[in-house]
Design a protein around this motif. Structure first.
Motif, PDB file in Angstrom:
ATOM      1  N   ARG A 202       6.671  -1.966   5.104  1.00 28.75           N
ATOM      2  CA  ARG A 202       7.848  -2.402   5.936  1.00 28.75           C
ATOM      3  C   ARG A 202       8.541  -0.971   6.458  1.00 28.75           C
ATOM      4  O   ARG A 202       9.488  -1.417   7.220  1.00 28.75           O
ATOM      5  CB  ARG A 202       8.769  -3.033   4.550  1.00 28.75           C
ATOM      6  N   ASN A 203       8.199  -0.013   6.023  1.00 28.02           N
ATOM      7  CA  ASN A 203       8.949   1.222   6.570  1.00 28.02           C
ATOM      8  C   ASN A 203       7.729   2.423   6.547  1.00 28.02           C
ATOM      9  O   ASN A 203       7.623   3.345   5.623  1.00 28.02           O
ATOM     10  CB  ASN A 203      10.217   1.753   5.536  1.00 28.02           C
ATOM     11  N   TYR A 204       7.260   2.508   7.701  1.00 30.15           N
ATOM     12  CA  TYR A 204       6.131   3.566   7.903  1.00 30.15           C
ATOM     13  C   TYR A 204       6.938   4.875   7.873  1.00 30.15           C
ATOM     14  O   TYR A 204       6.217   6.006   7.230  1.00 30.15           O
ATOM     15  CB  TYR A 204       5.326   3.506   9.318  1.00 30.15           C
ATOM     16  N   ASP A 205       8.065   5.177   8.394  1.00 32.53           N
ATOM     17  CA  ASP A 205       8.627   6.230   8.365  1.00 32.53           C
ATOM     18  C   ASP A 205       8.990   6.920   7.182  1.00 32.53           C
ATOM     19  O   ASP A 205       8.600   7.927   6.823  1.00 32.53           O
ATOM     20  CB  ASP A 205       9.950   6.312   9.193  1.00 32.53           C
ATOM     21  N   ALA A 206       9.275   6.094   6.370  1.00 37.01           N
ATOM     22  CA  ALA A 206       9.618   6.491   4.977  1.00 37.01           C
ATOM     23  C   ALA A 206       8.234   6.995   4.066  1.00 37.01           C
ATOM     24  O   ALA A 206       8.422   7.861   3.326  1.00 37.01           O
ATOM     25  CB  ALA A 206      10.231   5.301   4.258  1.00 37.01           C
ATOM     26  N   PHE A 207       7.465   6.262   4.206  1.00 38.61           N
ATOM     27  CA  PHE A 207       5.998   6.430   3.840  1.00 38.61           C
ATOM     28  C   PHE A 207       5.519   7.809   4.346  1.00 38.61           C
ATOM     29  O   PHE A 207       5.076   8.444   3.576  1.00 38.61           O
ATOM     30  CB  PHE A 207       5.022   5.405   3.935  1.00 38.61           C
ATOM     31  N   ARG A 208       5.697   8.061   5.672  1.00 39.97           N
ATOM     32  CA  ARG A 208       5.308   9.295   6.197  1.00 39.97           C
ATOM     33  C   ARG A 208       5.984  10.506   5.554  1.00 39.97           C
ATOM     34  O   ARG A 208       5.247  11.630   5.424  1.00 39.97           O
ATOM     35  CB  ARG A 208       5.286   9.205   7.756  1.00 39.97           C
TER      36      ARG A 208
ATOM     37  N   GLY B  10       0.818  -1.223  -0.006  1.00 38.05           N
ATOM     38  CA  GLY B  10      -0.120  -0.146   0.123  1.00 38.05           C
ATOM     39  C   GLY B  10       0.807   1.427  -0.012  1.00 38.05           C
ATOM     40  O   GLY B  10       0.202   2.295  -0.149  1.00 38.05           O
ATOM     41  N   THR B  11       2.178   1.195   0.274  1.00 36.73           N
ATOM     42  CA  THR B  11       2.919   2.248  -0.107  1.00 36.73           C
ATOM     43  C   THR B  11       3.763   2.326  -1.094  1.00 36.73           C
ATOM     44  O   THR B  11       4.790   3.347  -1.124  1.00 36.73           O
ATOM     45  CB  THR B  11       3.808   2.396   1.485  1.00 36.73           C
TER      46      THR B  11
ATOM     47  N   GLN C 292      -4.970   2.731   8.730  1.00 40.01           N
ATOM     48  CA  GLN C 292      -4.193   2.298   9.852  1.00 40.01           C
ATOM     49  C   GLN C 292      -2.885   1.543   9.157  1.00 40.01           C
ATOM     50  O   GLN C 292      -3.189   1.204   8.017  1.00 40.01           O
ATOM     51  CB  GLN C 292      -4.849   1.405  10.581  1.00 40.01           C
ATOM     52  N   PHE C 293      -1.671   1.384   9.848  1.00 36.39           N
ATOM     53  CA  PHE C 293      -0.677   0.670   9.280  1.00 36.39           C
ATOM     54  C   PHE C 293      -0.199  -0.331  10.450  1.00 36.39           C
ATOM     55  O   PHE C 293      -0.267  -0.113  11.475  1.00 36.39           O
ATOM     56  CB  PHE C 293       0.452   1.823   9.132  1.00 36.39           C
ATOM     57  N   ILE C 294       0.115  -1.266   9.704  1.00 29.95           N
ATOM     58  CA  ILE C 294       0.889  -2.309  10.527  1.00 29.95           C
ATOM     59  C   ILE C 294       2.353  -2.583   9.975  1.00 29.95           C
ATOM     60  O   ILE C 294       2.449  -2.576   8.614  1.00 29.95           O
ATOM     61  CB  ILE C 294       0.152  -3.766  10.585  1.00 29.95           C
ATOM     62  N   ILE C 295       3.234  -2.933  10.520  1.00 29.53           N
ATOM     63  CA  ILE C 295       4.445  -3.044   9.901  1.00 29.53           C
ATOM     64  C   ILE C 295       4.923  -4.705   9.957  1.00 29.53           C
ATOM     65  O   ILE C 295       4.919  -5.276  10.834  1.00 29.53           O
ATOM     66  CB  ILE C 295       5.549  -2.431  10.984  1.00 29.53           C
ATOM     67  N   GLY C 296       5.478  -4.963   8.977  1.00 29.46           N
ATOM     68  CA  GLY C 296       5.753  -6.192   8.495  1.00 29.46           C
ATOM     69  C   GLY C 296       6.220  -6.656   7.368  1.00 29.46           C
ATOM     70  O   GLY C 296       6.115  -5.697   6.431  1.00 29.46           O
ATOM     71  N   ASP C 297       6.718  -7.930   7.145  1.00 29.28           N
ATOM     72  CA  ASP C 297       7.052  -8.325   5.721  1.00 29.28           C
ATOM     73  C   ASP C 297       5.936  -9.160   5.294  1.00 29.28           C
ATOM     74  O   ASP C 297       5.340  -9.763   5.926  1.00 29.28           O
ATOM     75  CB  ASP C 297       8.245  -9.233   6.008  1.00 29.28           C
ATOM     76  N   VAL C 298       5.818  -9.147   3.873  1.00 28.45           N
ATOM     77  CA  VAL C 298       4.785  -9.663   3.313  1.00 28.45           C
ATOM     78  C   VAL C 298       4.589 -11.187   3.489  1.00 28.45           C
ATOM     79  O   VAL C 298       3.552 -11.903   3.485  1.00 28.45           O
ATOM     80  CB  VAL C 298       4.398  -9.351   1.917  1.00 28.45           C
TER      81      VAL C 298
ATOM     82  N   ASN D 282       2.176 -10.352  10.831  1.00 28.39           N
ATOM     83  CA  ASN D 282       1.274 -10.507  11.973  1.00 28.39           C
ATOM     84  C   ASN D 282      -0.282 -10.310  11.529  1.00 28.39           C
ATOM     85  O   ASN D 282      -0.486  -9.049  10.997  1.00 28.39           O
ATOM     86  CB  ASN D 282       1.222 -10.124  13.346  1.00 28.39           C
ATOM     87  N   PHE D 283      -1.153 -11.201  11.268  1.00 25.46           N
ATOM     88  CA  PHE D 283      -2.682 -10.848  10.928  1.00 25.46           C
ATOM     89  C   PHE D 283      -3.300  -9.950  11.611  1.00 25.46           C
ATOM     90  O   PHE D 283      -3.320 -10.175  12.851  1.00 25.46           O
ATOM     91  CB  PHE D 283      -3.385 -11.995  10.502  1.00 25.46           C
ATOM     92  N   PRO D 284      -3.804  -8.760  11.159  1.00 25.07           N
ATOM     93  CA  PRO D 284      -4.631  -7.989  11.972  1.00 25.07           C
ATOM     94  C   PRO D 284      -5.932  -8.611  12.388  1.00 25.07           C
ATOM     95  O   PRO D 284      -6.361  -9.434  11.633  1.00 25.07           O
ATOM     96  CB  PRO D 284      -4.858  -6.766  11.023  1.00 25.07           C
ATOM     97  N   GLU D 285      -6.578  -8.075  13.550  1.00 14.45           N
ATOM     98  CA  GLU D 285      -7.663  -8.626  14.173  1.00 14.45           C
ATOM     99  C   GLU D 285      -8.886  -8.170  13.158  1.00 14.45           C
ATOM    100  O   GLU D 285      -8.931  -7.275  12.781  1.00 14.45           O
ATOM    101  CB  GLU D 285      -7.883  -8.305  15.532  1.00 14.45           C
ATOM    102  N   GLY D 286      -9.881  -8.792  13.347  1.00 22.96           N
ATOM    103  CA  GLY D 286     -11.343  -8.674  12.946  1.00 22.96           C
ATOM    104  C   GLY D 286     -11.342  -9.087  11.419  1.00 22.96           C
ATOM    105  O   GLY D 286     -10.583  -9.733  10.634  1.00 22.96           O
TER     106      GLY D 286
END
Length: 350
Positions: free
Chosen positions: A64-70, A34-35, A83-89, A93-97
């Motif tokens: 993978r890098n929220y700061d760079a996207f910001r 998404g980034t 909302q953002f989650i940090i991780g490798d594809v 970790n699966f977000p809830e819901g």
């Protein structure tokens, strides 16, 4: 807010997709990649529709890098609907819901990685797709969009000017640089198997070449490199002899196509995404040069080999047109100019 140079594009996207958005009202969407280039346009257009139409949609983005996207897109990074989650594809970790829609746009089309570590390229595509499909199964997704690639067709025959979806060619599996195309083929198969076994719709967009804001100007994309060279005052350097044929779809058109395929496309039924307006790389360089007010020199590093057939990477988009009424609305010259204007405005250049 999006920059002024993007607002016209986003309004145009909204007009062309207006009848689609009700399906996403009060829904949750999960996006990998998404980034990146595709992801930024998906987020820009989604948030524009969300704000203008009061959709109350929520989107969770894997990065993978929220700061760079910001730093790149603070208005998106700080938007309350994202909302953002940090991780490798391959292992996030699966977000809830529950999420009704999953868009899998991760995996860079990195020529450098494909050349230097094709095994990592292949594994990232295949494992990342399977991990994201496992999440789609768990979160009870209704629709899943895979951004695949025209690379699944392998080398396009020189006699075939525009390659259709029913062409049954394939990359050479004994050629290591085929890792990207073979990975995308495997990803399409995984999506088909998961969709049929677990009951969600799988939409496949076979993407070709593009131009527009957010396109990297320092990788292997010829059009991005040419724009970069022009922004620096030239010369525009053509690596090779300039004879290969390519075509380029503008990013705003791309966003319209991807949302339409996700929401209205047939399941397990690929659609080519790109432009049919083909040209040689040498001609592309001249079109880019003409987009600048000052004269830009062009240097072609090699001479054509007599009697050789130029390579082609150009889609047939008849299926998208006849079944989904998808068209390229922005011509290439305008697309290049809009990209240049955005680059100037985003960098503060005058």
């Amino acid at each position: 807010m999006a920059s002024n140079s993007l607002a016209q594009d986003l309004d145009d996207i909204l007009v062309r997709t207006y009848d689609l958005w009700d399906e996403l009202r009060s829904q949750r969407i999960f996006i990998t990649g998404g980034t990146g280039f595709f992801g930024c346009w998906l987020l820009e257009s989604l948030i524009w529709a969300n704000d203008k139409l009061g959709l109350n949609a929520e989107v969770v983005v894997l990065t993978r890098n929220y700061d760079a996207f910001r730093n790149k897109a603070p208005h998106l990074a700080n938007h309350p609907s994202i909302q953002f989650i940090i991780g490798d594809v391959t292992s996030f970790n699966f977000p809830e819901g529950n999420f009704s829609y999953v868009i899998h746009a991760a995996t860079e089309a990195s020529a450098k990685l494909n050349e230097e570590n094709p095994l990592l390229m292949f594994d990232t595509i295949v494992q990342g797709t399977r991990h994201t499909l496992e999440f789609a199964k768990l979160c009870q997704a209704k629709k899943f969009l895979l951004t695949s690639s025209g690379a699944v067709y392998g080398k396009q025959p020189s006699a075939l000017t525009h390659i259709p979806e029913d062409y049954i060619g394939a990359p050479d599996p004994t050629h290591a640089p085929s890792a990207y195309g073979e990975g995308k083929r495997a990803a399409e198969m995984l999506c088909t198997l998961y969709g049929k076994q677990y009951g969600f719709e799988v939409k496949i967009a076979r993407c070709f070449a593009f131009v527009g804001p957010y396109l990297p100007l320092d990788t292997h994309f010829a059009i991005g490199n040419f724009i970069r060279d022009g922004l620096q005052g030239g010369p525009i350097l053509v690596n090779g002899d300039g004879t290969p044929y390519r075509s380029y779809l503008y990013a705003a058109d791309l966003a319209v196509w991807l949302w339409t395929i996700l929401l209205k496309g047939r399941s397990c039924y690929p659609y080519n995404v790109g432009s049919e307006e083909d040209m040689t790389i040498a001609n592309l360089a001249y079109i880019v040069a003409k987009a600048f007010s000052e004269a830009i020199e062009i240097k072609i590093s090699q001479s054509p080999i007599p009697g050789s057939n130029p390579s082609r990477y150009v889609p047939s988009t008849k299926r998208a047109l006849t079944e989904l009424n998808l068209q390229s609305r922005v011509n290439l010259a305008d697309a290049i100019k809009r990209t240049i204007i955005w680059k100037y405005s985003s960098s503060g250049s005058k």
